[in-house]
Every structure is written in C-alpha cells, then in structure tokens.
Scaffold this motif. Structure first.
Motif, PDB file in Angstrom:
ATOM      1  N   CYS A  49       1.048  -1.135  -0.104  1.00 40.45           N
ATOM      2  CA  CYS A  49       0.071  -0.151   0.082  1.00 40.45           C
ATOM      3  C   CYS A  49       0.763   1.264   0.033  1.00 40.45           C
ATOM      4  CB  CYS A  49      -0.950   0.123   1.353  1.00 40.45           C
ATOM      5  SG  CYS A  49      -1.786  -1.426   1.498  1.00 40.45           S
ATOM      6  N   ALA A  50       0.163   2.312  -0.323  1.00 34.32           N
ATOM      7  CA  ALA A  50       1.022   3.640  -0.298  1.00 34.32           C
ATOM      8  C   ALA A  50       0.235   4.667   0.496  1.00 34.32           C
ATOM      9  CB  ALA A  50       1.076   3.969  -1.698  1.00 34.32           C
ATOM     10  N   ALA A  51       0.848   5.522   1.030  1.00 33.30           N
ATOM     11  CA  ALA A  51       0.404   6.938   1.727  1.00 33.30           C
ATOM     12  C   ALA A  51       0.807   8.042   0.774  1.00 33.30           C
ATOM     13  CB  ALA A  51       0.956   7.135   3.226  1.00 33.30           C
ATOM     14  N   LEU A  52      -0.296   8.583   0.177  1.00 31.46           N
ATOM     15  CA  LEU A  52       0.170   9.852  -0.736  1.00 31.46           C
ATOM     16  C   LEU A  52       0.578  11.168  -0.063  1.00 31.46           C
ATOM     17  CD1 LEU A  52      -3.297   9.402  -2.819  1.00 31.46           C
ATOM     18  CD2 LEU A  52      -0.722   8.567  -3.378  1.00 31.46           C
ATOM     19  N   GLU A  53       1.317  11.872  -0.596  1.00 29.80           N
ATOM     20  CA  GLU A  53       1.872  12.997  -0.075  1.00 29.80           C
ATOM     21  C   GLU A  53       0.584  13.974   0.525  1.00 29.80           C
ATOM     22  OE1 GLU A  53       4.446  15.240  -2.501  1.00 29.80           O
ATOM     23  OE2 GLU A  53       5.297  13.807  -3.210  1.00 29.80           O
ATOM     24  N   THR A  54      -0.496  13.883   0.023  1.00 31.18           N
ATOM     25  CA  THR A  54      -1.724  14.431   0.941  1.00 31.18           C
ATOM     26  C   THR A  54      -2.125  13.894   2.018  1.00 31.18           C
ATOM     27  OG1 THR A  54      -3.190  13.349  -0.627  1.00 31.18           O
ATOM     28  CG2 THR A  54      -2.326  15.703  -1.362  1.00 31.18           C
ATOM     29  N   SER A  55      -1.680  12.620   2.490  1.00 31.87           N
ATOM     30  CA  SER A  55      -2.193  12.004   3.679  1.00 31.87           C
ATOM     31  C   SER A  55      -1.631  12.484   4.741  1.00 31.87           C
ATOM     32  CB  SER A  55      -1.735  10.608   3.567  1.00 31.87           C
ATOM     33  OG  SER A  55      -2.050   9.980   4.767  1.00 31.87           O
ATOM     34  N   PRO A  56      -2.705  12.793   5.818  1.00 31.63           N
ATOM     35  CA  PRO A  56      -2.146  13.272   7.042  1.00 31.63           C
ATOM     36  C   PRO A  56      -1.499  12.225   7.944  1.00 31.63           C
ATOM     37  CG  PRO A  56      -4.395  12.458   7.075  1.00 31.63           C
ATOM     38  CD  PRO A  56      -4.095  12.450   5.618  1.00 31.63           C
ATOM     39  N   TYR A  57      -1.364  10.957   7.515  1.00 34.78           N
ATOM     40  CA  TYR A  57      -0.465   9.927   8.120  1.00 34.78           C
ATOM     41  C   TYR A  57       0.836   9.677   7.360  1.00 34.78           C
ATOM     42  CZ  TYR A  57      -5.221   9.344  10.075  1.00 34.78           C
ATOM     43  OH  TYR A  57      -6.271   9.529  10.714  1.00 34.78           O
ATOM     44  N   THR A  58       1.938   9.329   8.089  1.00 33.18           N
ATOM     45  CA  THR A  58       3.082   8.619   7.462  1.00 33.18           C
ATOM     46  C   THR A  58       2.562   7.335   7.254  1.00 33.18           C
ATOM     47  OG1 THR A  58       3.871   7.854   9.749  1.00 33.18           O
ATOM     48  CG2 THR A  58       4.575  10.262   8.913  1.00 33.18           C
ATOM     49  N   ALA A  59       3.677   6.652   6.505  1.00 30.51           N
ATOM     50  CA  ALA A  59       3.240   5.317   5.978  1.00 30.51           C
ATOM     51  C   ALA A  59       3.385   4.374   7.124  1.00 30.51           C
ATOM     52  CB  ALA A  59       4.439   5.005   4.910  1.00 30.51           C
ATOM     53  N   ALA A  60       4.152   4.617   8.193  1.00 28.15           N
ATOM     54  CA  ALA A  60       4.330   4.073   9.327  1.00 28.15           C
ATOM     55  C   ALA A  60       3.076   3.996  10.262  1.00 28.15           C
ATOM     56  CB  ALA A  60       5.386   4.428  10.185  1.00 28.15           C
ATOM     57  N   GLU A  61       2.554   5.050  10.432  1.00 29.25           N
ATOM     58  CA  GLU A  61       1.244   5.373  11.214  1.00 29.25           C
ATOM     59  C   GLU A  61       0.227   4.856  10.322  1.00 29.25           C
ATOM     60  OE1 GLU A  61       2.252   9.681  12.808  1.00 29.25           O
ATOM     61  OE2 GLU A  61       1.303   9.561  10.914  1.00 29.25           O
ATOM     62  N   LEU A  62       0.073   4.796   9.148  1.00 30.23           N
ATOM     63  CA  LEU A  62      -1.017   3.735   8.521  1.00 30.23           C
ATOM     64  C   LEU A  62      -0.940   2.528   8.470  1.00 30.23           C
ATOM     65  CD1 LEU A  62      -1.551   6.140   5.100  1.00 30.23           C
ATOM     66  CD2 LEU A  62      -3.318   5.170   6.782  1.00 30.23           C
ATOM     67  N   ALA A  63       0.287   1.878   8.440  1.00 40.22           N
ATOM     68  CA  ALA A  63       0.734   0.588   8.241  1.00 40.22           C
ATOM     69  C   ALA A  63       0.301  -0.155   9.951  1.00 40.22           C
ATOM     70  CB  ALA A  63       2.237   0.243   8.053  1.00 40.22           C
ATOM     71  N   ALA A  64       0.664   0.759  10.928  1.00 44.26           N
ATOM     72  CA  ALA A  64       0.180   0.327  12.232  1.00 44.26           C
ATOM     73  C   ALA A  64      -1.156   0.364  12.652  1.00 44.26           C
ATOM     74  CB  ALA A  64       1.147   1.236  13.306  1.00 44.26           C
ATOM     75  N   ALA A  65      -1.858   1.340  11.949  1.00 45.81           N
ATOM     76  CA  ALA A  65      -3.360   1.317  12.211  1.00 45.81           C
ATOM     77  C   ALA A  65      -3.993   0.095  11.460  1.00 45.81           C
ATOM     78  CB  ALA A  65      -3.958   2.755  11.766  1.00 45.81           C
ATOM     79  N   LEU A  66      -3.615   0.090  10.258  1.00 43.16           N
ATOM     80  CA  LEU A  66      -4.231  -0.977   9.364  1.00 43.16           C
ATOM     81  C   LEU A  66      -3.897  -2.431  10.147  1.00 43.16           C
ATOM     82  CD1 LEU A  66      -3.744   0.491   5.991  1.00 43.16           C
ATOM     83  CD2 LEU A  66      -6.107   0.114   7.090  1.00 43.16           C
ATOM     84  N   ALA A  67      -2.754  -2.613  10.367  1.00 42.16           N
ATOM     85  CA  ALA A  67      -2.175  -3.730  10.944  1.00 42.16           C
ATOM     86  C   ALA A  67      -3.103  -4.313  12.525  1.00 42.16           C
ATOM     87  CB  ALA A  67      -0.639  -3.771  11.553  1.00 42.16           C
ATOM     88  N   GLU A  68      -3.369  -3.351  13.186  1.00 33.73           N
ATOM     89  CA  GLU A  68      -4.072  -3.379  14.444  1.00 33.73           C
ATOM     90  C   GLU A  68      -5.498  -3.590  14.299  1.00 33.73           C
ATOM     91  OE1 GLU A  68      -5.700  -0.390  17.921  1.00 33.73           O
ATOM     92  OE2 GLU A  68      -3.692  -0.181  17.425  1.00 33.73           O
ATOM     93  N   GLN A  69      -6.007  -2.954  13.280  1.00 33.69           N
ATOM     94  CA  GLN A  69      -7.438  -3.146  12.883  1.00 33.69           C
ATOM     95  C   GLN A  69      -7.897  -4.349  12.020  1.00 33.69           C
ATOM     96  OE1 GLN A  69      -9.612   0.445  11.761  1.00 33.69           O
ATOM     97  NE2 GLN A  69      -8.152   1.633  12.982  1.00 33.69           N
ATOM     98  N   THR A  70      -6.870  -4.833  11.411  1.00 32.98           N
ATOM     99  CA  THR A  70      -7.212  -6.280  10.442  1.00 32.98           C
ATOM    100  C   THR A  70      -6.230  -7.491  11.021  1.00 32.98           C
ATOM    101  OG1 THR A  70      -5.245  -5.641   9.131  1.00 32.98           O
ATOM    102  CG2 THR A  70      -7.560  -4.854   8.427  1.00 32.98           C
ATOM    103  N   GLY A  71      -5.655  -7.297  12.087  1.00 30.91           N
ATOM    104  CA  GLY A  71      -5.040  -8.533  12.768  1.00 30.91           C
ATOM    105  C   GLY A  71      -3.751  -8.946  11.591  1.00 30.91           C
ATOM    106  N   ALA A  72      -3.213  -7.801  10.974  1.00 33.19           N
ATOM    107  CA  ALA A  72      -1.983  -8.000   9.982  1.00 33.19           C
ATOM    108  C   ALA A  72      -0.877  -7.747  10.886  1.00 33.19           C
ATOM    109  CB  ALA A  72      -2.353  -7.258   8.919  1.00 33.19           C
TER     110      ALA A  72
END
Length: 97
Positions: A49-72
């Motif tokens: 996946c990718a975090a676009l430049e316009t995203s309020p999150y960094t890639a690491a923040e998005l990855a951590a949030a998605l991993a937590e919510q999906t069990g990944a």
C-alpha cells in the motif's frame, strides 16, 4: 503473529514484485477502507500500500493502524509505501520457513 527476521526478509523479497493495491490520501481511514484491506489480505495474504503526499499520516502510522484493525503484521515500510501480511487460515498461499 510475530515474524522472525528470516520470515520478514522472505516476505520483503516477495513484496518487491507486488504492485500497490491501495493508496491513502487526504481523508481519515474509513471503515470501508479497512474492510477493503481486510478482504485483500484474506485473498492475497501479502499486500503493498502507499500513503500519498496529501495523507495526514505517514506510511508507518497507516501501516500500524491498519495492522491493528485487521490483525495483520507490518512487514516493511519504506518511504511512502508499506507491506502488510496476514496468513489466510483456511487456504494459506505463502509458506513461511
């Protein structure tokens, strides 16, 4: 699920050839996006996946949030891209050593 360094390296190697399947931009994470990631992980096990430049999150923040919510598990983050892994319990595709 914890990955050993050898398993993580194997998954990083597999992820090199993957195309980005989801991009996250300006908006907050929505339940629909989380459901989409959950379905992709069930089908493919390993996704990039990718975090676009316009995203309020960094890639690491998005990855951590998605991993937590999906069990990944977060396999790798580099720049604006990140890789997630979750084993399919019914029909595993990727063999971890």
């Amino acid at each position: 699920m914890e990955l050993t360094s050898k398993q993580r390296a194997h998954l990083r190697g597999l992820a090199q050839n993957l195309e980005v399947v989801a991009q996250f931009g300006k908006k907050e994470l929505s339940p629909e996006q989380i459901t989409m990631i959950d379905l992709l992980l069930t089908k493919r096990e390993l996704i990039k996946c990718a975090a676009l430049e316009t995203s309020p999150y960094t890639a690491a923040e998005l990855a951590a949030a998605l991993a937590e919510q999906t069990g990944a598990v977060v396999v790798h983050t580099i720049g604006r891209k990140f890789v997630l892994f979750r084993r399919n319990r019914k029909k595993p595709v990727i063999q971890l050593g």
